[in-house]
Scaffold this active site. Structure first.
Site, PDB file in Angstrom:
ATOM      1  N   HIS B 215       0.795  -1.210   0.000  1.00  0.00           N
ATOM      2  CA  HIS B 215       0.000   0.000   0.000  1.00  0.00           C
ATOM      3  C   HIS B 215       0.839   1.276   0.000  1.00  0.00           C
ATOM      4  O   HIS B 215       0.616   2.143  -0.834  1.00  0.00           O
ATOM      5  CB  HIS B 215      -1.084   0.037   1.075  1.00  0.00           C
ATOM      6  CG  HIS B 215      -1.997   1.165   0.786  1.00  0.00           C
ATOM      7  ND1 HIS B 215      -3.026   1.061  -0.113  1.00  0.00           N
ATOM      8  CD2 HIS B 215      -1.950   2.459   1.141  1.00  0.00           C
ATOM      9  CE1 HIS B 215      -3.585   2.243  -0.272  1.00  0.00           C
ATOM     10  NE2 HIS B 215      -2.960   3.114   0.479  1.00  0.00           N
ATOM     11  N   ARG B 429      -9.823 -10.723 -12.564  1.00  0.00           N
ATOM     12  CA  ARG B 429      -8.675 -10.125 -13.225  1.00  0.00           C
ATOM     13  C   ARG B 429      -7.658 -11.233 -13.529  1.00  0.00           C
ATOM     14  O   ARG B 429      -7.846 -12.373 -13.139  1.00  0.00           O
ATOM     15  CB  ARG B 429      -8.047  -9.057 -12.336  1.00  0.00           C
ATOM     16  CG  ARG B 429      -7.440  -9.604 -11.067  1.00  0.00           C
ATOM     17  CD  ARG B 429      -7.045  -8.510 -10.094  1.00  0.00           C
ATOM     18  NE  ARG B 429      -5.722  -7.971 -10.401  1.00  0.00           N
ATOM     19  CZ  ARG B 429      -4.862  -7.528  -9.477  1.00  0.00           C
ATOM     20  NH1 ARG B 429      -5.187  -7.565  -8.194  1.00  0.00           N
ATOM     21  NH2 ARG B 429      -3.704  -7.035  -9.820  1.00  0.00           N
ATOM     22  N   ARG B 430      -6.609 -10.905 -14.236  1.00  0.00           N
ATOM     23  CA  ARG B 430      -5.516 -11.835 -14.468  1.00  0.00           C
ATOM     24  C   ARG B 430      -5.967 -13.145 -15.087  1.00  0.00           C
ATOM     25  O   ARG B 430      -5.584 -14.207 -14.612  1.00  0.00           O
ATOM     26  CB  ARG B 430      -4.799 -12.147 -13.149  1.00  0.00           C
ATOM     27  CG  ARG B 430      -4.229 -10.934 -12.486  1.00  0.00           C
ATOM     28  CD  ARG B 430      -3.686 -11.245 -11.114  1.00  0.00           C
ATOM     29  NE  ARG B 430      -2.629 -10.329 -10.749  1.00  0.00           N
ATOM     30  CZ  ARG B 430      -2.007 -10.348  -9.597  1.00  0.00           C
ATOM     31  NH1 ARG B 430      -2.311 -11.223  -8.694  1.00  0.00           N
ATOM     32  NH2 ARG B 430      -1.054  -9.496  -9.339  1.00  0.00           N
TER      33      ARG B 430
HETATM   34  C1  HEM Z   1      -0.608   1.318 -22.658  1.00  0.00           C
HETATM   35  C2  HEM Z   1      -1.475   1.452 -21.694  1.00  0.00           C
HETATM   36  C3  HEM Z   1      -1.917   0.277 -20.844  1.00  0.00           C
HETATM   37  C4  HEM Z   1      -2.720  -0.767 -21.195  1.00  0.00           C
HETATM   38  C5  HEM Z   1      -3.420  -1.003 -22.540  1.00  0.00           C
HETATM   39  C6  HEM Z   1      -2.784  -1.656 -20.045  1.00  0.00           C
HETATM   40  C7  HEM Z   1      -3.476  -2.857 -20.020  1.00  0.00           C
HETATM   41  C8  HEM Z   1      -3.369  -3.805 -19.037  1.00  0.00           C
HETATM   42  C9  HEM Z   1      -3.969  -5.111 -19.080  1.00  0.00           C
HETATM   43  C10 HEM Z   1      -4.863  -5.642 -20.203  1.00  0.00           C
HETATM   44  C11 HEM Z   1      -3.585  -5.774 -17.951  1.00  0.00           C
HETATM   45  C12 HEM Z   1      -3.847  -7.218 -17.630  1.00  0.00           C
HETATM   46  C13 HEM Z   1      -4.873  -7.465 -16.700  1.00  0.00           C
HETATM   47  C14 HEM Z   1      -5.163  -8.851 -16.265  1.00  0.00           C
HETATM   48  O1  HEM Z   1      -5.167  -9.842 -17.008  1.00  0.00           O
HETATM   49  O2  HEM Z   1      -5.483  -8.916 -15.098  1.00  0.00           O
HETATM   50  C15 HEM Z   1      -2.780  -4.863 -17.172  1.00  0.00           C
HETATM   51  C16 HEM Z   1      -2.232  -5.135 -15.910  1.00  0.00           C
HETATM   52  C17 HEM Z   1      -1.524  -4.221 -15.147  1.00  0.00           C
HETATM   53  N1  HEM Z   1      -1.166  -2.933 -15.506  1.00  0.00           N
HETATM   54 FE1  HEM Z   1      -1.566  -2.046 -17.282  1.00  0.00          FE
HETATM   55  N2  HEM Z   1      -2.020  -1.132 -19.029  1.00  0.00           N
HETATM   56  C18 HEM Z   1      -1.488   0.053 -19.474  1.00  0.00           C
HETATM   57  C19 HEM Z   1      -0.687   0.926 -18.750  1.00  0.00           C
HETATM   58  C20 HEM Z   1      -0.314   0.741 -17.428  1.00  0.00           C
HETATM   59  C21 HEM Z   1       0.402   1.704 -16.639  1.00  0.00           C
HETATM   60  C22 HEM Z   1       0.829   3.079 -17.109  1.00  0.00           C
HETATM   61  C23 HEM Z   1       0.588   1.134 -15.419  1.00  0.00           C
HETATM   62  C24 HEM Z   1       1.268   1.686 -14.185  1.00  0.00           C
HETATM   63  C25 HEM Z   1       2.177   2.589 -14.156  1.00  0.00           C
HETATM   64  C26 HEM Z   1       0.017  -0.194 -15.465  1.00  0.00           C
HETATM   65  C27 HEM Z   1       0.055  -1.097 -14.419  1.00  0.00           C
HETATM   66  C28 HEM Z   1      -0.469  -2.367 -14.471  1.00  0.00           C
HETATM   67  C29 HEM Z   1      -0.368  -3.308 -13.388  1.00  0.00           C
HETATM   68  C30 HEM Z   1       0.313  -3.088 -12.030  1.00  0.00           C
HETATM   69  C31 HEM Z   1      -1.028  -4.486 -13.807  1.00  0.00           C
HETATM   70  C32 HEM Z   1      -1.284  -5.718 -12.969  1.00  0.00           C
HETATM   71  C33 HEM Z   1      -0.579  -6.921 -13.326  1.00  0.00           C
HETATM   72  C34 HEM Z   1      -1.080  -8.046 -12.479  1.00  0.00           C
HETATM   73  O3  HEM Z   1      -2.295  -8.180 -12.263  1.00  0.00           O
HETATM   74  O4  HEM Z   1      -0.232  -8.769 -11.999  1.00  0.00           O
HETATM   75  N3  HEM Z   1      -0.527  -0.402 -16.686  1.00  0.00           N
HETATM   76  N4  HEM Z   1      -2.643  -3.660 -17.858  1.00  0.00           N
HETATM   77 CU   LIG Z   2      -3.951  -0.235  -0.615  1.00  0.00          CU
END
Ligand code: HEM
Ligand SMILES: [Cu+2]
Ligand SMILES: [Cu+2]
Lengths: 165, 540
Positions: B215, B429-430
């Site tokens: 957090h 998610r995920r």
């Molecule tokens: C280009 C723009 C972005 C797109 C299209 C995008 C899309 C996604 C998608 C589709 C997931 C997967 C979700 C899943 O299956 O649960 C994800 C996970 C994630 N994204 Fe992004 N995202 C973007 C930008 C960002 C940015 C700027 C950050 C943070 C600075 C970020 C942080 C995360 C994190 C922490 C996860 C979690 C991974 C997990 O569940 O282990 N994303 N994102």
């Molecule tokens: Cu929190």
């Protein structure tokens, strides 16, 4: 510190909102006894498959009509994978995992818990609507994570009958 | 001249590169979620990619950017070069080597454990060792900034700490308090376990330590963005900071409240008593307060800008703001997105309602609005301001820069709203896809994931614009003397008012008391209970 008049009003309003949030959490917790699943009970993950309770996962419907559901969450399935429970009666779920962390989420309800190896998760809920529900694993557990699901069927049942399959 | 410019640039280039790679992976993920048949689409690739995207975005991009920005802000607002340049470079390389180790482990498919790496999922030891080095490198950075500040303080007895440094000191304190948790988890539990030195780890203990870190990590990302909002954005808008003491108060409140709240991520966990979860929930709600103050103060500072330019009516000051300036528009849009995302956060954090959305796509919608936009878009915006000054070059492709923030906002609106709704409808998610043995309930999610994919495409285009502008500027921007970096002046100098807010030692001590209150009993209880521990599994 002299604070601008409007900002002062804003700050008091913000405090007010927070106090309302806190009060509503306090009310639902103590007044309505809404609590997240927080059962504390340990079990050795290596003995889950021989444990008298968890090696026989399934549903037991008790005399008073309530039911207990014992579930093993494992890579990548729930045992049993079709669960029949009585409508309108308290249903207690008891879950554990012999391997990694899983989630257990009954879609469209607030039935939701983590299933952690070494621990027994337990929560009680009542289903008022009969029908078929989807149960999914909502914690990443490996390459088959998205295939890990089960069915929950809520139906009117006579008490004392089992529902496991 | 900016003395630490090479140091700052090195950190920022790593951040921008990580962002670019992660954005490309994100496009693939968003399309995969909509069940589109992509070449090489497989579950193995998907989870590998989500791990890489999470680590690169949430850890590598943010941390390196924060470090780079920190060097500039410290040097410019203290008007003195940073001390210990060698340690600063050493720290950069330690963090860099750590990042490469983590990247190697992930890309070779040996660490698809996601960026939360909950045991008993077990990755290759280099994944944990690399993560530890990254954190150790960041500690070196903290040391350099704090040393520079202390040196400045000795040289300027009695002077008020400049607000940008005040905010960065708060960031550093939050980071140190936070990383104690993850360092304990990784060094004491996961590294020995993954190397086969110990046989078992207790998954709940690991989760407690992870969320001790997880957090406040959020506030480690957010506070540098707040430094930009308070001290740089009003200047770019042509205004003044509305209230200096309140800004200081906000940073102090974050020092106090960031850490003793971790159990709000573990509402659904067994093995943690409800009473302690409730205590952390109560702490959590107070964190809304400093963000409410921030909204008012920063918007009021923008209003000052509009009025200085001649606006007199209720809302016409809005029209006077430089909406075509990508730094300003990024910050303004980031704030709007944060306001909406914050309300979702209050729902996540409420004890009872959390069960509806825990680990669903809602969460993914939520953090893309907060860290993925409020923080990331702010960092992009300030890059448009900073990079030309650090490089001594004109911004290239400035038309792309101008539309990029709006594109991001539009894409994120689609992506985040769709994910909030499919999350409410129960989609986890995920997940790679959602056949679920032909379940009709799961079938209904497809419209949501389609909209989310469309949002993902816009986001990717926006990210590509940003990266293109940055590299074009770095490689081909016209060499030209750039105006100096300046910070917003407050409407009223703080003078001697509430000096106590500058006494960081006091706030660290109070924060430590709160952490002990929140964690000592549950951790001791947990350690003294009979737990069994788990062997590792690598089902990927
Ligand atoms: C280009 C723009 C972005 C797109 C299209 C995008 C899309 C996604 C998608 C589709 C997931 C997967 C979700 C899943 O299956 O649960 C994800 C996970 C994630 N994204 Fe992004 N995202 C973007 C930008 C960002 C940015 C700027 C950050 C943070 C600075 C970020 C942080 C995360 C994190 C922490 C996860 C979690 C991974 C997990 O569940 O282990 N994303 N994102
Ligand atoms: Cu929190
Ligand atoms: Cu799973």
């Amino acid at each position: 510190m002299n604070v601008d008049f409007y900002e002062k009003i804003w700050m008091w309003a913000a405090l007010g909102i927070i106090v309302v949030f806190l009060a509503s959490i306090g009310f639902t917790t103590f007044g309505m006894a809404v609590q997240p699943p927080s059962h504390v009970e340990m079990i050795d993950p290596e003995t889950v498959r021989t444990d008298p309770e968890f090696s026989q996962p399934g549903v037991t419907v008790h005399e008073d009509g309530s039911a207990t559901v014992v579930v093993q969450a494992m890579l990548f399935a729930f045992l049993p994978n079709e669960i029949h429970v009585p409508r309108g009666q308290p249903v207690t779920f008891r879950l554990t995992s012999p391997d990694v962390i899983h989630g257990f989420q009954i879609v469209g309800t607030n039935g939701n818990t983590m299933v952690v190896p070494g621990y027994v998760s337990q929560f009680t809920t009542t289903f008022s609507r009969a029908g078929e529900y989807l149960i999914v694993c909502n914690e990443y557990c490996g390459l088959g994570h998205h295939n890990m699901s089960a069915k929950l069927i809520v139906e009117d049942m006579a008490s004392g009958t089992g529902g496991a399959r | 001249m900016i003395e630490s410019r090479r140091l700052a640039l090195a950190n920022i280039w790593v951040a921008i590169s990580a962002f670019g790679v992660a954005a490309a992976m994100a496009l693939m993920q968003a399309l995969s979620r909509a069940d589109l048949d992509l070449p090489w689409r497989s579950e193995r690739m998907y989870y590998l990619s989500v791990t890489a995207h999470g680590v690169l975005m949430a850890i590598v991009f943010t941390t390196f950017f924060i470090m780079g920005l920190g060097y500039v802000v410290t040097e410019k607002s203290l008007r003195r070069p940073i001390t210990m340049k060698k340690i600063a470079w050493g720290s950069f390389w330690v963090a860099m080597i750590g990042t490469l180790m983590v990247a190697w482990a992930i890309l070779w498919g040996k660490a698809s454990v996601l960026y939360t790496f909950y045991p008993p999922l077990k990755a290759h030891p280099l994944f944990y060792i690399g993560a530890a080095l990254l954190v150790i490198g960041s500690w070196g950075w903290c040391w350099v900034i704090v040393d520079t500040y202390l040196r400045w303080k000795r040289e300027n007895a009695g002077a008020r700490t400049p607000l940008p440094v005040h905010g960065y000191l708060a960031t550093i304190i939050v980071w140190i308090l936070a990383t104690i948790g993850v360092a304990a988890e990784v060094l004491l539990m996961l590294i020995p376990w993954s190397m086969g030195i110990t046989e078992k780890v207790d998954p709940i203990m690991a989760r407690i330590l992870f969320w001790w870190f997880g957090h406040p990590l959020v506030y480690f990302w957010l506070l540098p963005a707040y430094v930009v909002w308070y001290t740089m954005a009003p200047k770019v808008a042509g205004g003044k900071l509305f209230s200096d003491p309140l800004a200081r108060l906000v940073f102090v409140l974050f020092i106090l409240l960031s850490t003793p709240v971790g159990f709000h991520h573990q509402f659904m966990d067994p093995g943690v008593e409800a009473g302690w979860k409730l205590f952390h929930t109560f702490n959590t709600m107070w964190i809304l307060f400093p963000s409410f103050i921030t909204a008012f103060t920063v918007i009021a500072s923008f209003e000052v800008a509009g009025r200085l330019k001649g606006a007199t009516g209720w809302f016409d000051w809005l029209e006077e703001l430089p909406w075509g300036n990508p730094t300003f528009s990024s910050v303004a849009l980031a704030m709007i997105m944060f306001a909406v995302g914050g309300f979702g956060g209050a729902i996540n954090a409420s004890f009872g309602m959390n069960a509806m959305i825990h680990n669903t796509a809602w969460v993914q919608g939520h953090f893309h609005m907060t860290v993925g936009t409020a923080v990331a878009l702010t960092f992009m915006g300030i890059s448009y301001y900073l990079l030309p000054k650090l490089l001594g070059r004109e911004l290239e492709l400035s038309l792309l820069a101008r539309i990029q923030p709006y594109l991001w906002f539009a894409g994120m609106l689609l992506f985040a709203v769709a994910n909030h709704l499919t999350g409410l409808a129960g989609m986890p998610r995920r997940i790679y896809q959602f056949e679920y043995a032909g379940s009709q309930i799961a079938d209904q999610w497809i419209s949501g994931t389609g909209i989310s994919a469309l949002g993902g495409v816009l986001l990717f285009v926006s990210a590509a614009c940003f990266v293109a502008v940055m590299f074009a500027t770095g490689l081909a921007g016209k060499k030209q003397e750039q105006p100096a970096i300046e910070f917003a002046e407050p409407l009223e100098e703080p003078g001697d008012k509430v000096r106590i807010l500058d006494r960081m030692g006091l706030w660290v001590a109070l924060a430590a008391v709160l952490i002990v209150a929140a964690y000592a009993v549950p951790i001791i209880q947990h350690l003294s209970a009979e737990t069994f521990g788990s062997r590792g599994f690598s089902p990927f």
